[in-house]
Design an enzyme around this catalytic site. Structure first.
Site, short mmCIF file in Angstrom:
data_model
loop_
_atom_site.label_atom_id
_atom_site.label_comp_id
_atom_site.label_asym_id
_atom_site.label_seq_id
_atom_site.Cartn_x
_atom_site.Cartn_y
_atom_site.Cartn_z
CG ASP A 388 -2.38 -0.05 0.87
OD1 ASP A 388 -2.68 -0.37 -0.29
OD2 ASP A 388 -3.21 0.23 1.75
CG ASP A 441 -8.00 -0.38 2.37
OD1 ASP A 441 -6.85 -0.83 2.43
OD2 ASP A 441 -8.32 0.60 1.67
#
Length: 539
Positions: A388, A441
């Site tokens: 990420d 997420d």
């Protein structure tokens, strides 16, 4: 309710690889800070989006969005305080020399090119213009900066870049001898939009439902194992092998490869991003959504006595094998729902269908894909965090843009973004748009949270004494922190795992160390127990 290896393949390959590519929380950028563009006194503004409503003969006909320049005064943020100004077309059109038409406070419309942006602004200001609107020669907006060797500037009129199509429309209005007026203002986002609250609730509720369903299935499997072995026969390996067939357990190697494959897929998305490629993603997402919605509906309806018999009665279908009558009845509805969403996904309320399909897919993936212990969970989340961080922030040094943000927004595709997102329209935001959260997420930390509840039930731990409550709270706080950072960054996309992973993983490791359970959590993921005697009763 049926979970077969073919289901594992569909959900694991599609959802776990594709979905991981979109690990991002975003509210849409309206302020663009730039540390690369030249900055000096009089040329140090942030690049802000600007609303430009258009009036023709006193009637508001349309509104364009431009971008403010690095130089010039700060624009008004309130629409009611922004002045309505008459618009004039420059002569010559490039405004590189003094205009031949007399200006008395009008906003001047000019073409880009032949001289610097600051030269155009200085010429327009000296001629009596109150603002300058520069038409870009491309459909995209361009950041107007100062020249590297220019002296300090003192430009007193705002400069706005408009996209090519906006300039074409304005020239057409002016060519019809109409009275054209404009208004320039850059409204600020509200500190908190209700969309973020609902998105937070959706993410937390999705993990909560998936965790309890996963733990319930683990309990049912253990009870069935206990019944088969209560005669004392030593068939543990056989039974454990049959149990592993209904789930796909991630190991350390697959956790690392997981991120590598996701990175390759993300680059492919970035390079091939176009309208046709979005269509391919829509089809793939619809297929996964049908599978997820069907699985969730069958499981839910099987809880009712009226549907239980249909869920346990099977018919053999070529290429598919045994399929329950309930699944056959539900499938047409799921397919029709996904097809309708795909066809009408551009209408204003299509986000509801996308969220339903997405949540069903996420819950199904969290049933099929599991982490066996805390060690694998730590490796998976740590690698995902690095993934990420790299693709949101560090990729700018290689690709000159944030690859993750470009992919999530669907730039160059003509769409609002890729479908592997949960999104809700921003209701009280003057810029409208959507608040979004990537599937990754939710799924990645959800694997750890679901593992914590399975462990608690296996250990017969009470809610306070277990790990699930604290893991769930940690996820909620981590996601909440993400939204706080999102608002502090003026809507600039944030890698949610940057905040979620330290909260969830840190909480789990700290509690495990304090309670003396870290060894079992790290290697086994379940307590020691005699093979034929399994008792699983949640508190």
């Amino acid at each position: 309710m049926e979970f077969k290896k073919v289901d594992c393949s569909i959900c694991a390959v599609f959802a776990v690889v594709l979905v991981l590519c979109t690990g991002l929380v975003s509210g849409g950028d309206i302020v663009h800070q730039d540390d690369i563009a030249p900055s000096r006194p009089g040329c140090n503004n942030n690049f802000v989006l600007v609303k430009v409503p258009i009036w023709v003969d006193g009637i508001e006909v349309t509104e364009f969005v431009g971008v403010g320049a690095r130089f010039g005064p700060t624009l008004e943020s309130k629409e009611k305080r922004a002045n309505q100004t008459r618009l004039a077309f420059a002569d010559p059109p490039d405004c590189c020399s003094t205009p031949r038409n007399k200006l008395t406070g009008e906003a001047i419309l000019v073409h880009r090119g032949n001289c610097s942006f600051t030269t155009k602004a200085n010429v327009a200001e000296d001629a009596g213009a109150s603002a300058i609107l520069i038409i870009n020669n491309q459909t995209e907006l361009f950041k107007m900066v100062c020249e590297p060797h220019e002296p300090d500037l003192d430009i007193g009129i705002p400069a706005i870049m408009l996209p090519q199509h906006a300039g074409t429309s304005l020239i057409k209005f002016l060519g019809n001898s109409s009275s054209v007026s404009v208004q320039l203002y850059s409204p600020k986002r509200p500190m908190v939009d209700v969309a973020e609250v609902f998105l937070w609730l959706m993410a937390v509720a999705t993990i909560l439902c998936a965790s309890y369903w996963s733990a319930w299935r683990a309990r049912e499997a253990a009870i069935e194992q206990d019944k088969l072995l209560k005669d004392g026969s030593n068939e543990c390996n056989v039974i454990e092998g049959s149990r592993s067939g209904v789930v796909l357990e991630i190991n350390i190697i697959s956790a690392v490869l997981f991120v590598v494959v996701a990175s390759c897929f993300l680059i492919m998305l970035y390079k091939l991003m176009s309208s046709w490629f979005i269509e391919v993603l829509v089809v793939l997402f619809a297929i996964g959504g049908v599978e997820g919605l069907q699985t969730c509906l069958v499981a839910l309806l099987s809880c009712f006595r009226w549907f239980e018999r249909f869920g346990q009665s099977y018919i053999k279908i070529p290429f598919l094998g045994p399929v329950s009558y309930l699944t056959l009845a539900i499938s047409p509805f799921c397919i029709a729902f996904a097809v309708l969403w795909a066809v009408y996904r551009h209408i204003s309320f299509a986000w509801i269908g996308q969220d339903i399909l997405g949540i069903a897919l996420i819950i199904t993936v969290l049933q099929v894909v599991q982490i066996p212990n805390l060690k694998v969970g730590t490796v998976l989340l740590s690698c995902s965090l690095l993934y990420d961080l790299f693709w949101v922030f560090l990729s700018k040094s290689l690709f000159h843009k944030s690859v993750m943000i470009v992919v999530a927004r669907g730039d160059k595709s003509g769409e609002d973004g890729i479908p592997m997102l949960l999104k809700i329209p921003r209701l009280f935001d003057p810029w409208h748009g959507y608040s979004i959260i990537g599937f990754g997420d939710i799924i990645l930390p959800g694997l750890l949270v679901a593992f914590s509840l399975r462990y608690d039930w296996l250990c017969n731990k009470r809610l306070r004494d277990g790990y699930f409550l604290w893991a769930m709270l940690a996820y909620g706080l981590g996601l909440l922190t993400t939204y706080v950072a999102l608002n502090l960054m003026d809507g600039h996309g944030q890698p949610a795992l940057l905040y979620i992973v330290p909260f969830t993983l840190g909480t789990f490791l700290t509690l495990g160390k304090q309670r003396g359970d870290l060894k079992h959590l790290w290697t086994r993921g379940e307590p020691d127990r005699p093979c034929p005697h399994v008792r699983l009763q949640p508190e």
